[in-house]
Structures are given as C-alpha cells and as structure tokens.
Motif scaffolding. Structure first.
Motif, PDB file in Angstrom:
ATOM      1  N   GLU A   1      62.082  43.784  -9.538  1.00 49.62           N
ATOM      2  CA  GLU A   1      62.556  45.164  -9.626  1.00 49.62           C
ATOM      3  C   GLU A   1      62.255  45.917  -8.327  1.00 49.62           C
ATOM      4  O   GLU A   1      63.094  46.676  -7.832  1.00 49.62           O
ATOM      5  CB  GLU A   1      61.925  45.865 -10.824  1.00 49.62           C
TER       6      GLU A   1
ATOM      7  N   ARG B   1      64.997  47.477  -5.619  1.00 46.22           N
ATOM      8  CA  ARG B   1      64.921  48.850  -5.105  1.00 46.22           C
ATOM      9  C   ARG B   1      64.889  48.862  -3.584  1.00 46.22           C
ATOM     10  O   ARG B   1      65.601  49.641  -2.932  1.00 46.22           O
ATOM     11  CB  ARG B   1      63.676  49.561  -5.654  1.00 46.22           C
TER      12      ARG B   1
ATOM     13  N   LEU C   1      65.612  38.900 -12.263  1.00 44.83           N
ATOM     14  CA  LEU C   1      65.388  39.976 -13.225  1.00 44.83           C
ATOM     15  C   LEU C   1      65.566  39.485 -14.661  1.00 44.83           C
ATOM     16  O   LEU C   1      64.890  39.961 -15.581  1.00 44.83           O
ATOM     17  CB  LEU C   1      66.362  41.130 -12.956  1.00 44.83           C
TER      18      LEU C   1
ATOM     19  N   ALA D   1      69.707  51.476 -11.039  1.00 44.86           N
ATOM     20  CA  ALA D   1      68.743  51.344 -12.134  1.00 44.86           C
ATOM     21  C   ALA D   1      69.432  51.478 -13.485  1.00 44.86           C
ATOM     22  O   ALA D   1      69.122  50.734 -14.436  1.00 44.86           O
ATOM     23  CB  ALA D   1      67.647  52.398 -11.986  1.00 44.86           C
TER      24      ALA D   1
END
Length: 204
Positions: free
Chosen positions: A95, A99, A151, A197
């Motif tokens: 994650e 980002r 993920l 997100a």
C-alpha cells in the motif's frame, strides 16, 4: 625537457568534454521535440544543427534517432524522479509502495507538464518514436499489475479492470485534465491519491 601531463588528467578532461557535448545534444533534442516554427524535424541532422555539432557526433553517441530518443527519455526520467521507482516498488508494504508510485508519477508529470503535449504530438507522427514511447508507457501498466498482485496475493491474477483504472489515473492525460481548473501540483497529487485509494477499496 618536456613534461607530459598525467594520462588520468587528460582522460578526465576528455570525459568532461564528452559529457558536456552529450548534455548539449540532449538539450537540443528536447527543444526540437518541443516544436515551434523555427525548429527542424526530429532527426539526427536536425538535432545536430540545433546543438551546433556534426551529424556524425550525434550518431557516434546515440547511433540512431530512436537511440537519441531513448537517451532523452532516460534523461527526462532522471530529472523527473522516475529513477526512484525500483526503491519505491520494492518496499515491503504494497500500500505504501502504491502511494509512493502515484506520487512519483504525479511529480514527474508536474516537472514536464508544459513539454508533454508537444512531445506527444510530434512523437505520434513518427512510427519509431511512437513505438518507443508506447513501450515505456506499458512499463507503468506492468508495474501497477505487480503492485495489485501484491495487494491481493490470494487472487490468481491481477484484476485487469483495476489495473486499467490505476493506469488511467496515473497517466499524463488524466493529470493534464486535472490542471484545467487551476489546481496546483500538490492539490492534483492529493486528488489522484484519493481516487486511487477509492479504486483499490472498491475492489476489496
């Protein structure tokens, strides 16, 4: 008695001169690709004229028009921070990696925002240049696919829909559209981060 200069010193001088010539050629290539009424077509001859060197000098350093373009893209990537991507993607937390990946591309587009539309317009007129750009663009999709697999490791393969959405959200075309209302670079990055997100959360 003649005192000869150390060979290492002579080599350093030659290397510095070669680096300066290479930088001048790449700067000329950027100017030519950016276009304008006084700029020649993107070619070894055209770039050589703008750089103030011979065509042979350009050829000896880059071998072909595509080789010159690849070197120019590499230089733009270095200036824009894309060389940080291996460390970003290699982070243990996927994650955080996603980002930071989004942040790197937002800052890259911000760095080259004024030049990108002209670059793309010129490049699309040449099949070789368009192929080179397409190959580099697909690297972003492949990297996003790898991040999505990390993920969601229990899924057999990365969902193509999610990868395509993330690919679109991190594209220059999307970034440029968000510039239309006068948003600054930080505001655009924050908005793209939120949309990415949300896309990932919707997929869970």
């Amino acid at each position: 008695m003649t005192v000869k200069r150390p060979r290492a010193y002579s080599s350093a001088v030659r290397d510095a001169a070669a680096d300066e010539t290479r930088a001048r050629i790449l700067a000329a290539a950027r100017d030519v690709l950016a276009g304008g009424p006084e700029q020649p077509a993107f070619s070894l001859d055209g770039v050589a004229r703008v750089a103030g060197v011979t065509r042979l000098t350009v050829y000896n350093r880059f071998a072909s028009k595509r080789g010159l373009l690849e070197a120019l893209f590499d230089d733009m990537a270095r200036v824009g921070g894309l060389f940080d991507l291996p460390q970003v993607i290699g982070q243990a937390d996927p994650e955080a990696a996603l980002r930071d990946f989004v942040g790197v591309f937002c800052r890259f587009w911000a760095t080259h925002r004024s030049a990108m539309p002209r670059f793309h317009a010129v490049i699309r007129l040449d099949d070789d240049l368009a192929a080179s750009l397409a190959e580099r663009t697909e690297r972003r999709r492949h990297a996003l696919g790898a991040l999505v697999r990390r993920l969601f490791p229990r899924r057999e393969k990365a969902d193509a829909d999610l990868v395509d959405v993330l690919f679109a959200l991190t594209s220059f075309e999307f970034y440029a559209m968000l510039c239309l209302r006068g948003r600054g670079a930080k505001a655009i990055e924050a908005l793209v981060q939120r949309l990415v997100a949300e896309a990932v959360d919707d997929y869970r």
